[in-house]
Write a protein that holds these residues in place. Sequence first.
Motif, mmCIF file in Angstrom:
data_model
loop_
_atom_site.group_PDB
_atom_site.id
_atom_site.type_symbol
_atom_site.label_atom_id
_atom_site.label_comp_id
_atom_site.label_asym_id
_atom_site.label_seq_id
_atom_site.Cartn_x
_atom_site.Cartn_y
_atom_site.Cartn_z
ATOM 1 N N THR A 202 -16.267 -0.892 -8.650
ATOM 2 C CA THR A 202 -17.289 -0.129 -7.703
ATOM 3 C C THR A 202 -18.371 0.464 -8.788
ATOM 4 N N ASP A 203 -19.564 0.017 -8.334
ATOM 5 C CA ASP A 203 -20.701 0.661 -9.313
ATOM 6 C C ASP A 203 -21.683 1.248 -8.257
ATOM 7 N N SER A 204 -21.619 1.621 -7.264
ATOM 8 C CA SER A 204 -22.412 2.375 -6.196
ATOM 9 C C SER A 204 -21.800 3.193 -5.334
ATOM 10 N N PHE A 205 -22.478 4.107 -4.771
ATOM 11 C CA PHE A 205 -21.675 5.200 -4.028
ATOM 12 C C PHE A 205 -20.824 4.248 -2.750
ATOM 13 N N ALA A 206 -20.023 5.022 -2.536
ATOM 14 C CA ALA A 206 -18.979 4.548 -1.457
ATOM 15 C C ALA A 206 -17.963 5.392 -1.068
ATOM 16 N N PHE A 207 -17.388 5.300 0.217
ATOM 17 C CA PHE A 207 -16.147 5.955 0.585
ATOM 18 C C PHE A 207 -15.164 4.690 0.853
ATOM 19 N N LEU A 208 -14.194 4.585 0.067
ATOM 20 C CA LEU A 208 -13.298 3.566 0.122
ATOM 21 C C LEU A 208 -11.858 3.895 0.197
ATOM 22 N N ASP A 209 -10.854 2.882 0.474
ATOM 23 C CA ASP A 209 -9.509 3.138 0.463
ATOM 24 C C ASP A 209 -9.275 2.786 -1.011
ATOM 25 N N TYR A 210 -8.069 2.759 -1.203
ATOM 26 C CA TYR A 210 -7.284 2.424 -2.579
ATOM 27 C C TYR A 210 -7.528 1.098 -2.586
ATOM 28 N N ALA A 211 -7.566 0.119 -1.844
ATOM 29 C CA ALA A 211 -7.661 -1.398 -2.138
ATOM 30 C C ALA A 211 -9.261 -1.675 -2.103
ATOM 31 N N GLY A 212 -10.092 -0.875 -2.057
ATOM 32 C CA GLY A 212 -11.481 -1.256 -2.066
ATOM 33 C C GLY A 212 -12.257 -1.477 -0.691
ATOM 34 N N ASN A 213 -11.544 -1.244 0.498
ATOM 35 C CA ASN A 213 -12.071 -1.529 1.717
ATOM 36 C C ASN A 213 -12.885 -0.145 2.076
ATOM 37 N N SER A 214 -13.937 -0.297 2.885
ATOM 38 C CA SER A 214 -14.907 0.734 3.249
ATOM 39 C C SER A 214 -14.102 1.497 4.480
ATOM 40 N N LYS A 215 -14.348 2.829 4.376
ATOM 41 C CA LYS A 215 -13.598 3.689 5.117
ATOM 42 C C LYS A 215 -14.697 4.132 6.006
ATOM 43 N N PRO A 216 -14.312 4.638 7.440
ATOM 44 C CA PRO A 216 -15.432 5.160 8.373
ATOM 45 C C PRO A 216 -15.590 6.747 8.182
ATOM 46 N N TRP A 217 -16.844 7.014 8.292
ATOM 47 C CA TRP A 217 -17.319 8.173 8.109
ATOM 48 C C TRP A 217 -16.636 9.172 9.268
#
Length: 217
Positions: A202-217
């Motif tokens: 990951t090289d940019s701002f994100a909210f992710l789970d441990y596996a790299g999936n995007s999380k809902p805000w």
Amino acid sequence: MKTIIITGVSRGIGREFAIQYAGAGNRVFGVLRNPEGHEDLEALGITLIQGDVTDESLTRRITDILGDQQLDLCINNAGILPAPQPDGFPSTEDLMRSFATNVTGPMNMIRGLRARMKSGGKFVMLSSSLASITDAGHDYATAYSVSKAALNMLGRKIQHRIPEPTVILMDPGWVKTDMGGAGAALEIPDSVSSMIGTIEATDSFAFLDYAGNSKPW
């Protein structure tokens, strides 16, 4: 070899981060409140730094210990989960303690250490699925949930102010820690090894789970 600092290495996820990163040949500095009884971490080459993330002087001591070394990665793992109150409402004290450790602590680390980060460096903030307002269909761990939602907003605001280093908000999943309990779905080493891979990718701002999936805000 990367130079990495991790908060909350006395147990659980923080400890496992330190062990896995050190085992991969990295230079690891671990922050914890009391270094006594953690000689096994020192035996792995991990430099232990006594301190509390709510103490604004901590980062000055860290930079003194680092000397002229620059950081590749800072993992803000230290956090607290207050016990629920009988009436279901968090006490003022629990809210203030949660914000001090879970929000102000990471902010202190970023403010104090961002000048020591290498180009391409990363700040990782251990968030939670409980931070998601979209998924907040429960009244569990209110003080913790509110503080982690605030941490997510803090991460977003900081990334707007300073485009580098990259800020990554990460949900470790439901893990068998003191917080997660014995009935949790994930073993600590499995969660941490997955997060390490996600951090690397990951090289940019994100909210992710441990596996790299995007999380809902």
